[in-house]
Design an enzyme around this catalytic site. Structure first.
Site, PDB file in Angstrom:
ATOM      1  N   SER A 191       0.968  -1.189  -0.001  1.00 52.03           N
ATOM      2  CA  SER A 191      -0.017   0.081   0.216  1.00 52.03           C
ATOM      3  C   SER A 191       0.880   1.097   0.155  1.00 52.03           C
ATOM      4  O   SER A 191       1.857   1.308   0.598  1.00 52.03           O
ATOM      5  CB  SER A 191      -0.940  -0.011   1.146  1.00 52.03           C
ATOM      6  OG  SER A 191      -1.440   1.208   1.432  1.00 52.03           O
ATOM      7  N   TYR A 206      -1.635  -0.942  10.887  1.00 50.81           N
ATOM      8  CA  TYR A 206      -1.840  -1.430   9.519  1.00 50.81           C
ATOM      9  C   TYR A 206      -0.646  -0.984   8.513  1.00 50.81           C
ATOM     10  O   TYR A 206       0.033  -1.915   7.777  1.00 50.81           O
ATOM     11  CB  TYR A 206      -3.094  -0.634   9.011  1.00 50.81           C
ATOM     12  CG  TYR A 206      -3.264  -0.900   7.446  1.00 50.81           C
ATOM     13  CD1 TYR A 206      -3.019   0.227   6.531  1.00 50.81           C
ATOM     14  CD2 TYR A 206      -3.646  -2.359   7.036  1.00 50.81           C
ATOM     15  CE1 TYR A 206      -3.146   0.034   5.022  1.00 50.81           C
ATOM     16  CE2 TYR A 206      -3.755  -2.505   5.415  1.00 50.81           C
ATOM     17  CZ  TYR A 206      -3.225  -1.331   4.775  1.00 50.81           C
ATOM     18  OH  TYR A 206      -3.414  -1.778   3.390  1.00 50.81           O
ATOM     19  N   LYS A 213       2.344  -3.695   6.575  1.00 47.23           N
ATOM     20  CA  LYS A 213       2.783  -3.917   5.338  1.00 47.23           C
ATOM     21  C   LYS A 213       4.306  -3.710   4.916  1.00 47.23           C
ATOM     22  O   LYS A 213       4.897  -4.487   4.328  1.00 47.23           O
ATOM     23  CB  LYS A 213       2.054  -2.793   4.406  1.00 47.23           C
ATOM     24  CG  LYS A 213       0.629  -2.889   4.210  1.00 47.23           C
ATOM     25  CD  LYS A 213       0.122  -4.370   3.598  1.00 47.23           C
ATOM     26  CE  LYS A 213      -1.450  -4.360   3.415  1.00 47.23           C
ATOM     27  NZ  LYS A 213      -1.729  -5.566   2.802  1.00 47.23           N
TER      28      LYS A 213
HETATM   29  P1  NAD Z   1     -11.059  -6.482   1.465  1.00 46.53           P
HETATM   30  O1  NAD Z   1     -11.471  -6.326   2.790  1.00 46.53           O
HETATM   31  O2  NAD Z   1     -12.253  -6.317   0.671  1.00 46.53           O
HETATM   32  O3  NAD Z   1     -10.507  -7.836   0.767  1.00 46.53           O
HETATM   33  C1  NAD Z   1      -9.586  -8.638   1.695  1.00 46.53           C
HETATM   34  C2  NAD Z   1     -10.183  -9.987   1.795  1.00 46.53           C
HETATM   35  O4  NAD Z   1      -9.237 -10.712   2.793  1.00 46.53           O
HETATM   36  C3  NAD Z   1     -11.405 -10.077   2.541  1.00 46.53           C
HETATM   37  O5  NAD Z   1     -12.267 -10.953   1.706  1.00 46.53           O
HETATM   38  C4  NAD Z   1     -11.182 -11.166   3.748  1.00 46.53           C
HETATM   39  O6  NAD Z   1     -12.414 -11.708   3.862  1.00 46.53           O
HETATM   40  C5  NAD Z   1     -10.079 -11.701   3.508  1.00 46.53           C
HETATM   41  N1  NAD Z   1      -9.200 -12.009   4.551  1.00 46.53           N
HETATM   42  C6  NAD Z   1      -8.865 -11.172   5.441  1.00 46.53           C
HETATM   43  N2  NAD Z   1      -8.166 -11.992   6.337  1.00 46.53           N
HETATM   44  C7  NAD Z   1      -7.990 -13.242   5.906  1.00 46.53           C
HETATM   45  C8  NAD Z   1      -7.354 -14.408   6.431  1.00 46.53           C
HETATM   46  N3  NAD Z   1      -6.752 -14.395   7.601  1.00 46.53           N
HETATM   47  N4  NAD Z   1      -7.536 -15.469   5.728  1.00 46.53           N
HETATM   48  C9  NAD Z   1      -8.246 -15.698   4.558  1.00 46.53           C
HETATM   49  N5  NAD Z   1      -8.936 -14.460   4.107  1.00 46.53           N
HETATM   50  C10 NAD Z   1      -8.654 -13.432   4.736  1.00 46.53           C
HETATM   51  O7  NAD Z   1      -9.806  -5.536   0.979  1.00 46.53           O
HETATM   52  P2  NAD Z   1      -9.387  -4.912  -0.324  1.00 46.53           P
HETATM   53  O8  NAD Z   1      -9.852  -3.355  -0.416  1.00 46.53           O
HETATM   54  O9  NAD Z   1      -9.981  -5.817  -1.326  1.00 46.53           O
HETATM   55  O10 NAD Z   1      -7.840  -5.066  -0.001  1.00 46.53           O
HETATM   56  C11 NAD Z   1      -7.036  -6.216  -0.419  1.00 46.53           C
HETATM   57  C12 NAD Z   1      -5.766  -5.881  -0.129  1.00 46.53           C
HETATM   58  O11 NAD Z   1      -5.185  -4.765  -0.756  1.00 46.53           O
HETATM   59  C13 NAD Z   1      -5.381  -5.818   1.239  1.00 46.53           C
HETATM   60  O12 NAD Z   1      -4.231  -6.592   1.556  1.00 46.53           O
HETATM   61  C14 NAD Z   1      -5.213  -4.394   1.315  1.00 46.53           C
HETATM   62  O13 NAD Z   1      -4.427  -4.196   2.514  1.00 46.53           O
HETATM   63  C15 NAD Z   1      -4.626  -3.953   0.137  1.00 46.53           C
HETATM   64  N6  NAD Z   1      -4.903  -2.743   0.000  1.00 46.53           N
HETATM   65  C16 NAD Z   1      -6.203  -2.044  -0.109  1.00 46.53           C
HETATM   66  C17 NAD Z   1      -6.151  -0.519  -0.441  1.00 46.53           C
HETATM   67  C18 NAD Z   1      -7.732  -0.250  -0.303  1.00 46.53           C
HETATM   68  O14 NAD Z   1      -7.721   1.124  -0.333  1.00 46.53           O
HETATM   69  N7  NAD Z   1      -8.668  -0.712  -0.768  1.00 46.53           N
HETATM   70  C19 NAD Z   1      -5.247   0.099  -0.759  1.00 46.53           C
HETATM   71  C20 NAD Z   1      -4.035  -0.480  -0.729  1.00 46.53           C
HETATM   72  C21 NAD Z   1      -3.865  -1.836  -0.312  1.00 46.53           C
HETATM   73  C1  WQD Z   2      -9.101  10.091   0.930  1.00 47.64           C
HETATM   74  C2  WQD Z   2      -9.203  11.646   1.127  1.00 47.64           C
HETATM   75  C3  WQD Z   2      -9.529  12.169   3.525  1.00 47.64           C
HETATM   76  C4  WQD Z   2     -13.437  10.168   3.994  1.00 47.64           C
HETATM   77  C5  WQD Z   2      -7.145   4.822   2.399  1.00 47.64           C
HETATM   78  C6  WQD Z   2      -7.818   4.146   3.306  1.00 47.64           C
HETATM   79  C7  WQD Z   2      -6.575   3.157   4.126  1.00 47.64           C
HETATM   80  C8  WQD Z   2      -5.931   2.789   3.224  1.00 47.64           C
HETATM   81  C9  WQD Z   2      -5.242   3.578   2.014  1.00 47.64           C
HETATM   82  C10 WQD Z   2      -5.278   0.618   2.315  1.00 47.64           C
HETATM   83  C11 WQD Z   2      -8.528  12.136   2.302  1.00 47.64           C
HETATM   84  C12 WQD Z   2     -10.853  12.447   2.727  1.00 47.64           C
HETATM   85  C13 WQD Z   2     -12.135  10.764   3.385  1.00 47.64           C
HETATM   86  C14 WQD Z   2     -14.460  11.157   4.346  1.00 47.64           C
HETATM   87  C15 WQD Z   2     -13.125  12.855   3.689  1.00 47.64           C
HETATM   88  N1  WQD Z   2      -6.220   1.685   2.753  1.00 47.64           N
HETATM   89  N2  WQD Z   2     -12.194  12.065   3.240  1.00 47.64           N
HETATM   90  N3  WQD Z   2     -14.185  12.485   4.249  1.00 47.64           N
HETATM   91  O1  WQD Z   2      -6.811   8.539   3.369  1.00 47.64           O
HETATM   92  O2  WQD Z   2      -5.492   7.770   1.351  1.00 47.64           O
HETATM   93  O3  WQD Z   2      -6.420   5.962   2.888  1.00 47.64           O
HETATM   94  O4  WQD Z   2      -6.162   4.164   1.502  1.00 47.64           O
HETATM   95  O5  WQD Z   2      -3.899   0.637   2.152  1.00 47.64           O
HETATM   96  O6  WQD Z   2      -7.289   2.358   4.802  1.00 47.64           O
HETATM   97  O7  WQD Z   2      -8.633   4.698   4.057  1.00 47.64           O
HETATM   98  O8  WQD Z   2      -8.002   7.584   1.545  1.00 47.64           O
HETATM   99  O9  WQD Z   2     -10.486   7.273   1.136  1.00 47.64           O
HETATM  100  O10 WQD Z   2      -9.701   7.484   3.419  1.00 47.64           O
HETATM  101  O11 WQD Z   2      -9.336   9.559   2.157  1.00 47.64           O
HETATM  102  O12 WQD Z   2     -12.805  14.313   3.761  1.00 47.64           O
HETATM  103  O13 WQD Z   2     -15.506  10.633   4.889  1.00 47.64           O
HETATM  104  O14 WQD Z   2     -10.741  11.983   1.529  1.00 47.64           O
HETATM  105  O15 WQD Z   2      -9.368  13.377   4.510  1.00 47.64           O
HETATM  106  O16 WQD Z   2      -7.972  13.422   2.169  1.00 47.64           O
HETATM  107  P1  WQD Z   2      -6.526   7.274   2.333  1.00 47.64           P
HETATM  108  P2  WQD Z   2      -9.545   7.841   1.977  1.00 47.64           P
END
Ligand code: NAD
Ligand code: WQD
Length: 346
Positions: free
Chosen positions: A124, A148, A152
């Site tokens: 991430s 979190y 990573k």
């Molecule tokens: P999500 O929660 O929709 O998907 C994650 C999945 O993993 C879920 O279906 C959950 O049930 C499963 N899971 C969690 N722990 C588990 C375990 N111990 N065994 C088996 N399954 C398990 O999240 P997402 O948004 O699809 O994110 C997927 C990956 O990408 C995550 O690792 C997250 O950290 C990373 N990521 C997400 C974002 C974002 O903003 N969505 C940004 C950067 C990185």
């Molecule tokens: C985006 C912008 C907020 C909500 C996200 C996930 C985090 C991580 C990385 C996995 C920011 C603003 C948001 C609201 C707002 N996931 N905002 N009102 O901060 O980059 O983090 O991605 O790695 O779990 O949250 O993105 O979507 O949370 O916020 O004003 O109700 O929107 O301040 O500027 P962020 P976000």
């Protein structure tokens, strides 16, 4: 190629499996359904017209995971499973360290035992903490600002050590910026359980009338309109990047920023979503959210040159596709799944 996708029922996992199936790859999904529902996978099969296997297990159950590797000739693993909410990780650090780290250790042990060494890991942009400059390149310093983000960073270092000990591993660390949007079908999308935290789902819930208004967390940042700037990357672009990373995989550890290279402010997202949905998105200005950074967007050079990948969908498409998913599924997947192992039939 047979690809195991951990976290396959999740937001990014379901979209990634869809693109793997569209590319004629064979898929095995593993998910404990702690933050997803199996109906998402049934819809993936419906959209793609292809069946695939799904195993409802927790990755920390090494014996159960080993059985999956015994059953299939797995050639690569896309490791998406994990807990991912920053605020929640601050409240429940042990859950995050146990889940994200132990599931990764068990996975790597079972992969090594079965001589499966091709691994894509969901990292991430949160590993960068508050970036010293933007756009952010892969060699920018890492600095976790939450448990979190620390999970990573630790996992990235575990995987680097794994390669140092055994140079046959092929490891891609994919640092996603802000995934958003939904598949064009409107059948799958982001369906967060519990408290909404990220911007697009929140805006979408306001537009459809499930929430009264959006709180804009601060308008006094040093940005063009004072609100936070982020790099919103369409989840289908992100899914396609996994295919590119699979095909480019070679021995070593490679880090890739996966974003668009463009940053949009909160107010710009509100305007774009209102245009896409033809709905007002009422909001009020609230105080800053702790831990937020003013601006974060990717230097996308490496993904372009080494993977031949770049995002092709922009903010307008993200909003249109999110709105299609939201308006067709006002309460997300709502159907509550029974936890079984089964073949997901097209
Ligand atoms: P999500 O929660 O929709 O998907 C994650 C999945 O993993 C879920 O279906 C959950 O049930 C499963 N899971 C969690 N722990 C588990 C375990 N111990 N065994 C088996 N399954 C398990 O999240 P997402 O948004 O699809 O994110 C997927 C990956 O990408 C995550 O690792 C997250 O950290 C990373 N990521 C997400 C974002 C974002 O903003 N969505 C940004 C950067 C990185
Ligand atoms: C985006 C912008 C907020 C909500 C996200 C996930 C985090 C991580 C990385 C996995 C920011 C603003 C948001 C609201 C707002 N996931 N905002 N009102 O901060 O980059 O983090 O991605 O790695 O779990 O949250 O993105 O979507 O949370 O916020 O004003 O109700 O929107 O301040 O500027 P962020 P976000």
């Amino acid at each position: 190629m047979q690809v195991l996708v951990t976290g396959g029922a999740g937001y990014i996992g379901s979209h990634t499996i869809l693109e793997l199936l569209r590319a004629e790859l064979d898929v095995i999904a593993v998910d404990n359904l702690s933050n997803s529902k199996e109906v998402a996978l049934q819809r993936v099969a419906q959209i793609s017209g292809r069946s695939f296997a799904c195993h409802n297990i927790d990755l920390r159950d090494g014996a159960a995971l080993n059985m999956v590797f015994e059953e299939y000739d797995i050639e690569a693993v896309i490791h998406l499973a994990g807990l991912k909410v920053v605020d929640e990780s601050i409240q429940q650090p042990l859950d995050y360290y146990d889940n994200n780290l132990m599931s990764t250790l068990r996975l790597c042990e079972v992969m090594a035992y079965h001589d499966v060494k091709k691994l894509l890991f969901s990292s991430s942009a949160m590993v960068y903490g508050e970036p010293q400059s933007v756009p952010i390149s892969e060699d920018s310093p890492r600095d976790a600002t939450s448990p979190y983000g620390m999970t990573k960073i630790i996992i990235e270092d575990i995987l680097a050590d794994l390669y140092a000990a055994d140079k046959t591993w092929e490891i891609s660390l994919l640092r996603y910026f802000n995934p958003a949007g939904a598949d064009k079908s409107g059948l799958i999308g982001e369906d967060p359980k519990g408290v909404l935290s990220s911007l697009l789902p929140y805006v979408s819930q306001v537009a459809i009338g499930n929430l009264p208004r959006l709180c804009v967390f601060g308008n006094d940042y040093p940005t063009k309109d004072g609100t936070g700037i982020r790099d919103y990357v369409h989840v289908s672009d992100l899914a396609e990047a996994h295919l590119a990373a699979l095909y480019a995989s070679e021995p070593g550890v490679e880090v890739y920023n996966l974003g668009t290279g463009k940053g949009y402010s909160v107010l710009q997202v509100i305007e774009a979503f209102s245009n896409a949905s033809a709905r007002p998105v009422p909001y009020n200005i609230a105080k800053r959210r702790s831990g937020d950074v003013p601006a974060s967007y990717a230097d996308t050079t490496k993904a372009k040159t080494k993977l031949g990948w770049r995002a092709t969908r922009g903010l307008a498409e993200i909003c249109e596709d999110t709105w299609r998913w939201q308006s067709q599924n006002p309460n997300g997947y709502e159907v509550y799944s029974v936890k079984v192992n089964k073949n997901i039939q097209a």
